[in-house]
Design a protein around this motif. Structure first.
Motif, PDB file in Angstrom:
ATOM      1  N   GLY A 190     106.575  67.185  -3.153  1.00 14.99           N
ATOM      2  CA  GLY A 190     106.575  66.636  -4.578  1.00 14.99           C
ATOM      3  C   GLY A 190     105.258  67.221  -4.975  1.00 14.99           C
ATOM      4  N   THR A 191     105.389  67.855  -6.400  1.00 18.11           N
ATOM      5  CA  THR A 191     104.128  68.665  -6.583  1.00 18.11           C
ATOM      6  C   THR A 191     103.530  68.264  -7.942  1.00 18.11           C
ATOM      7  OG1 THR A 191     105.578  70.487  -7.561  1.00 18.11           O
ATOM      8  CG2 THR A 191     104.718  70.723  -5.376  1.00 18.11           C
ATOM      9  N   GLY A 193     105.435  65.618 -10.410  1.00 13.00           N
ATOM     10  CA  GLY A 193     105.494  64.074 -11.114  1.00 13.00           C
ATOM     11  C   GLY A 193     105.612  64.064 -12.223  1.00 13.00           C
ATOM     12  N   PHE A 244     107.988  60.842 -10.431  1.00 12.39           N
ATOM     13  CA  PHE A 244     108.964  61.018  -9.494  1.00 12.39           C
ATOM     14  C   PHE A 244     110.056  59.836  -9.848  1.00 12.39           C
ATOM     15  CE2 PHE A 244     105.215  62.559  -7.320  1.00 12.39           C
ATOM     16  CZ  PHE A 244     105.707  63.967  -7.099  1.00 12.39           C
ATOM     17  N   ASP A 288     111.513  65.209  -8.425  1.00  9.48           N
ATOM     18  CA  ASP A 288     110.267  65.486  -9.074  1.00  9.48           C
ATOM     19  C   ASP A 288     110.483  65.835 -10.618  1.00  9.48           C
ATOM     20  OD1 ASP A 288     107.844  66.311 -10.092  1.00  9.48           O
ATOM     21  OD2 ASP A 288     107.315  67.479  -8.245  1.00  9.48           O
ATOM     22  N   GLU A 289     110.480  64.684 -11.597  1.00  6.98           N
ATOM     23  CA  GLU A 289     110.825  64.873 -12.661  1.00  6.98           C
ATOM     24  C   GLU A 289     110.003  66.162 -13.736  1.00  6.98           C
ATOM     25  OE1 GLU A 289     112.648  62.517 -15.139  1.00  6.98           O
ATOM     26  OE2 GLU A 289     113.912  62.998 -13.576  1.00  6.98           O
ATOM     27  N   ASN A 338     109.007  68.660 -12.218  1.00  3.48           N
ATOM     28  CA  ASN A 338     109.146  70.057 -11.641  1.00  3.48           C
ATOM     29  C   ASN A 338     110.634  70.552 -11.495  1.00  3.48           C
ATOM     30  OD1 ASN A 338     108.729  72.523 -10.407  1.00  3.48           O
ATOM     31  ND2 ASN A 338     108.262  71.512  -8.267  1.00  3.48           N
ATOM     32  N   ARG A 372     112.995  68.463 -12.156  1.00  2.00           N
ATOM     33  CA  ARG A 372     114.296  67.576 -11.375  1.00  2.00           C
ATOM     34  C   ARG A 372     114.364  68.126  -9.942  1.00  2.00           C
ATOM     35  NH1 ARG A 372     116.219  63.208 -14.427  1.00  2.00           N
ATOM     36  NH2 ARG A 372     118.121  63.176 -12.920  1.00  2.00           N
ATOM     37  N   LYS A 373     113.350  68.901  -9.223  1.00  2.07           N
ATOM     38  CA  LYS A 373     113.589  69.311  -7.996  1.00  2.07           C
ATOM     39  C   LYS A 373     113.988  68.152  -6.907  1.00  2.07           C
ATOM     40  CE  LYS A 373     112.226  74.052  -8.326  1.00  2.07           C
ATOM     41  NZ  LYS A 373     111.397  75.035  -8.039  1.00  2.07           N
ATOM     42  N   VAL A 411     113.045  66.043  -3.835  1.00  2.00           N
ATOM     43  CA  VAL A 411     112.140  65.959  -2.781  1.00  2.00           C
ATOM     44  C   VAL A 411     112.591  65.374  -1.473  1.00  2.00           C
ATOM     45  CG1 VAL A 411     109.757  65.007  -2.474  1.00  2.00           C
ATOM     46  CG2 VAL A 411     110.477  65.827  -4.812  1.00  2.00           C
TER      47      VAL A 411
END
Length: 64
Positions: free
Chosen positions: A19-20, A22, A24, A46-47, A49, A51-52, A54
Protein backbone atom coordinates in the motif's frame (compact mmCIF):
# COMPACT_ATOMS: atom_id res chain seq x y z
CA UNK A 1 -25.82 -13.91 12.02
CA UNK A 2 -27.60 -12.05 14.79
CA UNK A 3 -24.83 -12.19 17.39
CA UNK A 4 -21.39 -10.77 18.07
CA UNK A 5 -20.32 -13.97 19.86
CA UNK A 6 -17.99 -15.31 17.15
CA UNK A 7 -14.81 -17.32 17.52
CA UNK A 8 -12.22 -17.29 14.73
CA UNK A 9 -11.38 -20.79 13.52
CA UNK A 10 -9.12 -20.05 10.57
CA UNK A 11 -7.59 -16.98 8.98
CA UNK A 12 -5.61 -16.61 5.75
CA UNK A 13 -4.23 -13.39 4.23
CA UNK A 14 -2.28 -12.93 1.00
CA UNK A 15 -0.42 -9.68 0.48
CA UNK A 16 -0.53 -8.79 -3.21
CA UNK A 17 1.25 -5.42 -3.36
CA UNK A 18 2.43 -2.72 -0.97
CA UNK A 19 0.00 0.00 0.00
CA UNK A 20 1.57 3.27 -1.05
CA UNK A 21 -0.88 6.18 -1.04
CA UNK A 22 -4.06 5.59 0.97
CA UNK A 23 -6.64 5.93 2.20
CA UNK A 24 -7.28 2.21 2.36
CA UNK A 25 -10.64 0.51 2.09
CA UNK A 26 -11.62 -3.02 3.11
CA UNK A 27 -14.42 -4.72 1.16
CA UNK A 28 -15.99 -7.68 3.01
CA UNK A 29 -18.45 -10.39 1.98
CA UNK A 30 -19.92 -12.58 4.73
CA UNK A 31 -21.22 -15.98 3.69
CA UNK A 32 -23.44 -18.14 5.87
CA UNK A 33 -23.85 -21.81 5.24
CA UNK A 34 -25.17 -24.87 6.97
CA UNK A 35 -24.27 -25.21 10.62
CA UNK A 36 -22.77 -22.77 13.10
CA UNK A 37 -20.11 -21.22 10.85
CA UNK A 38 -19.70 -17.98 8.94
CA UNK A 39 -17.07 -17.35 6.26
CA UNK A 40 -15.78 -13.90 5.29
CA UNK A 41 -13.84 -12.81 2.23
CA UNK A 42 -12.03 -9.49 2.37
CA UNK A 43 -10.12 -7.32 -0.07
CA UNK A 44 -7.91 -4.39 0.98
CA UNK A 45 -7.63 -1.72 -1.72
CA UNK A 46 -5.50 1.42 -1.97
CA UNK A 47 -8.11 4.07 -2.80
CA UNK A 48 -5.48 6.71 -3.59
CA UNK A 49 -3.58 4.46 -5.97
CA UNK A 50 -6.29 3.63 -8.55
CA UNK A 51 -7.97 1.17 -6.15
CA UNK A 52 -5.15 -1.34 -6.54
CA UNK A 53 -5.53 -4.49 -4.49
CA UNK A 54 -3.12 -4.62 -1.54
CA UNK A 55 -4.27 -7.83 0.17
CA UNK A 56 -6.98 -10.48 0.02
CA UNK A 57 -8.09 -12.74 2.82
CA UNK A 58 -10.57 -15.29 4.06
CA UNK A 59 -11.66 -16.22 7.55
CA UNK A 60 -13.98 -18.76 9.11
CA UNK A 61 -15.81 -18.04 12.37
CA UNK A 62 -17.85 -20.29 14.64
CA UNK A 63 -21.06 -18.78 15.99
CA UNK A 64 -21.67 -19.02 19.72
Amino acid sequence: VGTDALQAESWDVHFVAPGTVGPFLVLVDALTGHGPRVACRSTLVDEGNQRKVVAVGAATFRVG
